[in-house]
Write a protein that holds these residues in place. Structure first.
Motif, PDB file in Angstrom:
ATOM      1  N   SER A 151      -3.713  -2.470  -2.476  1.00 57.55           N
ATOM      2  CA  SER A 151      -4.513  -2.926  -1.336  1.00 57.55           C
ATOM      3  C   SER A 151      -4.817  -4.403  -1.512  1.00 57.55           C
ATOM      4  O   SER A 151      -4.743  -4.943  -2.622  1.00 57.55           O
TER       5      SER A 151
ATOM      6  N   GLU B 292      -0.419  -9.682   7.478  1.00 56.34           N
ATOM      7  CA  GLU B 292      -0.800  -9.948   8.865  1.00 56.34           C
ATOM      8  C   GLU B 292      -2.284  -9.670   9.075  1.00 56.34           C
ATOM      9  O   GLU B 292      -2.973 -10.419   9.755  1.00 56.34           O
ATOM     10  N   GLU B 293      -2.775  -8.593   8.459  1.00 53.04           N
ATOM     11  CA  GLU B 293      -4.182  -8.224   8.625  1.00 53.04           C
ATOM     12  C   GLU B 293      -5.119  -9.221   7.956  1.00 53.04           C
ATOM     13  O   GLU B 293      -6.136  -9.594   8.514  1.00 53.04           O
ATOM     14  N   ARG B 294      -4.782  -9.633   6.720  1.00 55.74           N
ATOM     15  CA  ARG B 294      -5.692 -10.506   5.963  1.00 55.74           C
ATOM     16  C   ARG B 294      -4.929 -11.598   5.225  1.00 55.74           C
ATOM     17  O   ARG B 294      -5.324 -12.036   4.158  1.00 55.74           O
TER      18      ARG B 294
ATOM     19  N   LYS C 205       2.492  -6.132   6.752  1.00 58.20           N
ATOM     20  CA  LYS C 205       1.359  -5.589   7.500  1.00 58.20           C
ATOM     21  C   LYS C 205       0.039  -6.011   6.850  1.00 58.20           C
ATOM     22  O   LYS C 205      -0.903  -6.404   7.531  1.00 58.20           O
ATOM     23  N   LEU C 206      -0.008  -5.948   5.528  1.00 64.06           N
ATOM     24  CA  LEU C 206      -1.211  -6.377   4.817  1.00 64.06           C
ATOM     25  C   LEU C 206      -1.428  -7.880   4.993  1.00 64.06           C
ATOM     26  O   LEU C 206      -2.552  -8.340   5.183  1.00 64.06           O
TER      27      LEU C 206
ATOM     28  N   ASN D  27       0.797  -1.221   0.000  1.00 66.84           N
ATOM     29  CA  ASN D  27       0.000   0.000   0.000  1.00 66.84           C
ATOM     30  C   ASN D  27       0.836   1.280   0.000  1.00 66.84           C
ATOM     31  O   ASN D  27       0.295   2.362  -0.156  1.00 66.84           O
TER      32      ASN D  27
ATOM     33  N   ALA E 169       4.714 -12.097  13.339  1.00 66.12           N
ATOM     34  CA  ALA E 169       3.668 -12.922  12.721  1.00 66.12           C
ATOM     35  C   ALA E 169       4.233 -13.944  11.739  1.00 66.12           C
ATOM     36  O   ALA E 169       3.487 -14.576  11.002  1.00 66.12           O
TER      37      ALA E 169
END
Length: 140
Positions: A41, A67-69, A64-65, A17, A95
């Motif tokens: 994204s 880890e989120e999804r 980070k992306l 992102n 993670a």
């Protein structure tokens, strides 16, 4: 003499992102004869996975992306492209084990320079066989 076909350029999803990082990775991958597709994204990438089903060679995903999804994105990529390789590039390794359980093939921690990222992507594409039979030789 029959014309020789050019080696295939591996199709690489670049999911980050940060527009500057995405551009740097994408530009560097073009220099090493890959065909990068930038996504800014997870949703943008998810919306394109089916369009490239069976064609994707490698996906590079920001940590980070992921880890989120990560469970969703990695499983969708692998479902549509079972042989595709996934590299996650993260700020820390908190993670790492979870992301690898999601199905990522490689995990790298920042700071990395774009040349190192490109080398990892090319290595994963070569392992998959994405450059064609005669594009590289393994050292036995």
């Amino acid at each position: 003499m029959p014309p020789t076909s050019a080696p295939k350029e591996p199709l690489v999803f670049v999911v980050d992102n940060d527009p500057h990082v995405n551009l740097l990775i994408t530009a560097t991958l073009k220099l090493v004869k890959c065909n990068p597709l930038p996504f800014h994204s997870i949703d943008e990438c998810l919306n394109s996975i089916d369009k490239f089903a069976g064609e994707l060679d490698v996906a590079s995903i920001d940590g980070k992306l992921a880890e989120e999804r990560g469970g969703l994105i990695i499983s969708r990529i692998k479902e549509a492209n079972p042989d595709a390789k996934v590299l996650v590039i993260a700020n820390n390794d908190s993670a790492r084990s979870q992301i690898l359980r999601y199905g990522a093939d490689d995990f790298a921690m920042k700071p990395l320079n774009v040349a190192t990222i490109a080398e990892k992507i090319v290595m994963l594409a070569a392992i998959k066989g994405s450059f064609g039979q005669n594009s590289y030789k393994r050292i036995s």
